[in-house]
Design a protein around this motif. Structure first.
Motif, mmCIF file in Angstrom:
data_model
loop_
_atom_site.group_PDB
_atom_site.id
_atom_site.type_symbol
_atom_site.label_atom_id
_atom_site.label_comp_id
_atom_site.label_asym_id
_atom_site.label_seq_id
_atom_site.Cartn_x
_atom_site.Cartn_y
_atom_site.Cartn_z
ATOM 1 N N GLN A 103 0.830 -1.220 0.000
ATOM 2 C CA GLN A 103 0.000 0.000 0.000
ATOM 3 C C GLN A 103 0.859 1.263 0.000
ATOM 4 O O GLN A 103 0.499 2.260 -0.628
ATOM 5 C CB GLN A 103 -0.920 -0.004 1.216
ATOM 6 C CG GLN A 103 -2.050 -1.010 1.073
ATOM 7 C CD GLN A 103 -3.037 -0.916 2.219
ATOM 8 O OE1 GLN A 103 -2.664 -1.107 3.375
ATOM 9 N NE2 GLN A 103 -4.282 -0.635 1.907
ATOM 10 N N GLU A 156 -5.578 -10.048 -1.039
ATOM 11 C CA GLU A 156 -6.923 -9.449 -1.095
ATOM 12 C C GLU A 156 -6.834 -7.960 -1.468
ATOM 13 O O GLU A 156 -7.648 -7.457 -2.253
ATOM 14 C CB GLU A 156 -7.631 -9.645 0.249
ATOM 15 C CG GLU A 156 -8.089 -11.088 0.445
ATOM 16 C CD GLU A 156 -8.229 -11.492 1.916
ATOM 17 O OE1 GLU A 156 -8.241 -10.589 2.789
ATOM 18 O OE2 GLU A 156 -8.286 -12.707 2.173
ATOM 19 N N LEU A 157 -5.842 -7.272 -0.902
ATOM 20 C CA LEU A 157 -5.643 -5.859 -1.245
ATOM 21 C C LEU A 157 -5.319 -5.701 -2.730
ATOM 22 O O LEU A 157 -5.838 -4.811 -3.407
ATOM 23 C CB LEU A 157 -4.496 -5.264 -0.417
ATOM 24 C CG LEU A 157 -4.779 -4.967 1.047
ATOM 25 C CD1 LEU A 157 -3.472 -4.613 1.768
ATOM 26 C CD2 LEU A 157 -5.782 -3.826 1.165
ATOM 27 N N ARG A 161 -4.009 -11.173 3.266
ATOM 28 C CA ARG A 161 -4.496 -9.784 3.211
ATOM 29 C C ARG A 161 -3.834 -9.025 2.053
ATOM 30 O O ARG A 161 -4.485 -8.269 1.341
ATOM 31 C CB ARG A 161 -4.203 -9.089 4.541
ATOM 32 C CG ARG A 161 -4.653 -7.660 4.584
ATOM 33 C CD ARG A 161 -4.625 -7.095 6.011
ATOM 34 N NE ARG A 161 -4.327 -5.683 6.016
ATOM 35 C CZ ARG A 161 -5.094 -4.736 5.526
ATOM 36 N NH1 ARG A 161 -6.259 -5.048 4.982
ATOM 37 N NH2 ARG A 161 -4.735 -3.471 5.560
ATOM 38 N N ALA A 195 -6.115 -7.712 -5.117
ATOM 39 C CA ALA A 195 -7.296 -8.032 -5.915
ATOM 40 C C ALA A 195 -8.278 -6.865 -5.940
ATOM 41 O O ALA A 195 -8.942 -6.602 -6.951
ATOM 42 C CB ALA A 195 -7.980 -9.277 -5.342
ATOM 43 N N ALA A 196 -8.365 -6.152 -4.810
ATOM 44 C CA ALA A 196 -9.344 -5.062 -4.698
ATOM 45 C C ALA A 196 -8.814 -3.750 -5.287
ATOM 46 O O ALA A 196 -9.581 -2.802 -5.452
ATOM 47 C CB ALA A 196 -9.693 -4.842 -3.223
ATOM 48 N N GLU A 197 -7.531 -3.702 -5.592
ATOM 49 C CA GLU A 197 -6.915 -2.448 -6.034
ATOM 50 C C GLU A 197 -7.080 -2.301 -7.554
ATOM 51 O O GLU A 197 -6.482 -3.057 -8.317
ATOM 52 C CB GLU A 197 -5.421 -2.460 -5.645
ATOM 53 C CG GLU A 197 -4.589 -1.350 -6.217
ATOM 54 C CD GLU A 197 -5.161 0.031 -5.941
ATOM 55 O OE1 GLU A 197 -5.271 0.400 -4.769
ATOM 56 O OE2 GLU A 197 -5.489 0.737 -6.920
ATOM 57 N N PRO A 198 -7.885 -1.322 -7.996
ATOM 58 C CA PRO A 198 -8.109 -1.210 -9.439
ATOM 59 C C PRO A 198 -6.840 -0.885 -10.216
ATOM 60 O O PRO A 198 -6.753 -1.151 -11.414
ATOM 61 C CB PRO A 198 -9.119 -0.062 -9.564
ATOM 62 C CG PRO A 198 -9.224 0.567 -8.220
ATOM 63 C CD PRO A 198 -8.646 -0.356 -7.204
ATOM 64 N N SER A 222 -2.965 -5.427 -11.594
ATOM 65 C CA SER A 222 -3.334 -6.803 -11.949
ATOM 66 C C SER A 222 -2.219 -7.679 -11.406
ATOM 67 O O SER A 222 -1.050 -7.414 -11.673
ATOM 68 C CB SER A 222 -3.411 -6.972 -13.467
ATOM 69 O OG SER A 222 -4.388 -6.126 -13.993
#
Ligand SMILES: C[S@@+](CC[C@H](N)C(=O)[O-])C[C@H]1O[C@@H](n2cnc3c(N)ncnc32)[C@H](O)[C@@H]1O
Length: 223
Positions: free
Chosen positions: A150, A191-192, A188, A194-197, A200
């Motif tokens: 992040q 998952e982050l 986690r 995967a959720a981050e537009p 890829s």
């Protein structure tokens, strides 16, 4: 299939594809002499990092966790003449060996080692407006891999590549019931991602000299 066989295949493919290299050997020798753990990436993995950085045409590379500079040299060698490597390393002895290894490989003027907790260094880099980086290699304390992901993402260029090492860890990644905070942190992280537009990502399981593990590669997408 045994780990001896995985090791034999690493020995064979590295013997065919990767030439002996005094600077890399020197980094490993200096790490051993300083009593650092034998946990650097393998030659095959180091060359993969180098190839990914070159594919991304990286001119700025950020490494989080450098140990004695073995992977740092592989990464620095991907840079064009004007490129720069920044390595973040907590341990003073590791930071010292990394700096000496990079200097010994001829990167004294194009590489910097910042000593201290990587999350603090990343926050400072953001305040300084540092970057952009086109390649980030996350290889420090694995429980903080999601935090490093992040914190590094805002420092990256579109088209950049993020590699996180040791994501699979003998398959413990999927042991949801086990009391393993590292596995939970790595889930986690995925998952982050995967959720981050903006990214890829894929995770590849590996076997080899270092046993059974795997890494995640993420591409920073232009939005
Ligand atoms: C697996 S080793 C890195 C290996 C190196 N990338 C290589 O392949 O040659 C992990 C490194 O992360 C460093 N590290 C651990 N926690 C850290 C933190 N909070 N901030 C920065 N570095 C950290 C350790 O001191 C160690 O040198």
């Amino acid at each position: 299939m045994s780990s001896e066989r995985w090791r034999a295949v690493d020995d064979y493919t590295e013997g065919v594809l990767i030439e002996a290299d005094p600077a890399l050997a020197g980094a490993l020798a200096a790490s051993a002499a300083a009593g650092l753990a034998d946990i650097a990436v393998t030659p095959s993995q180091g060359l993969l990092l180098n190839l990914l950085a070159r594919l991304a045409r990286a001119t700025g590379i950020l490494e989080i966790g450098s140990l004695g500079g073995y992977s740092s040299i592989w990464l620095a060698r991907a840079l064009p003449p004007e490129g720069r490597l920044l390595a973040l390393e907590l341990d003073p002895e590791c930071a010292r060996v990394t700096a000496e290894s990079l200097a010994g490989a001829g990167f004294g003027d194009r590489a910097e080692v910042r000593e201290g907790p990587a999350l603090e260094s990343l926050a400072r880099l953001q305040r300084e407006g540092a970057g952009p980086f086109q390649m980030v290699f996350i290889d420090a304390d694995k429980r903080r891999t999601p935090d490093y992901f992040q914190a590094a993402l805002p420092l990256m260029s579109d088209g950049g590549v993020i590699v996180a090492d040791n994501v699979v860890r003998d398959g413990s990644l999927v042991d949801e019931d086990a009391d393993d905070p590292t596995a939970a942190a790595l889930r986690r992280f995925l998952e982050l991602a995967a959720a981050e537009p903006r990214v890829s990502a894929t995770t590849i399981q590996t076997v080899g000299r270092k046993g059974y593990d795997g890494f995640t590669v993420a591409l920073v997408e232009p939005l």
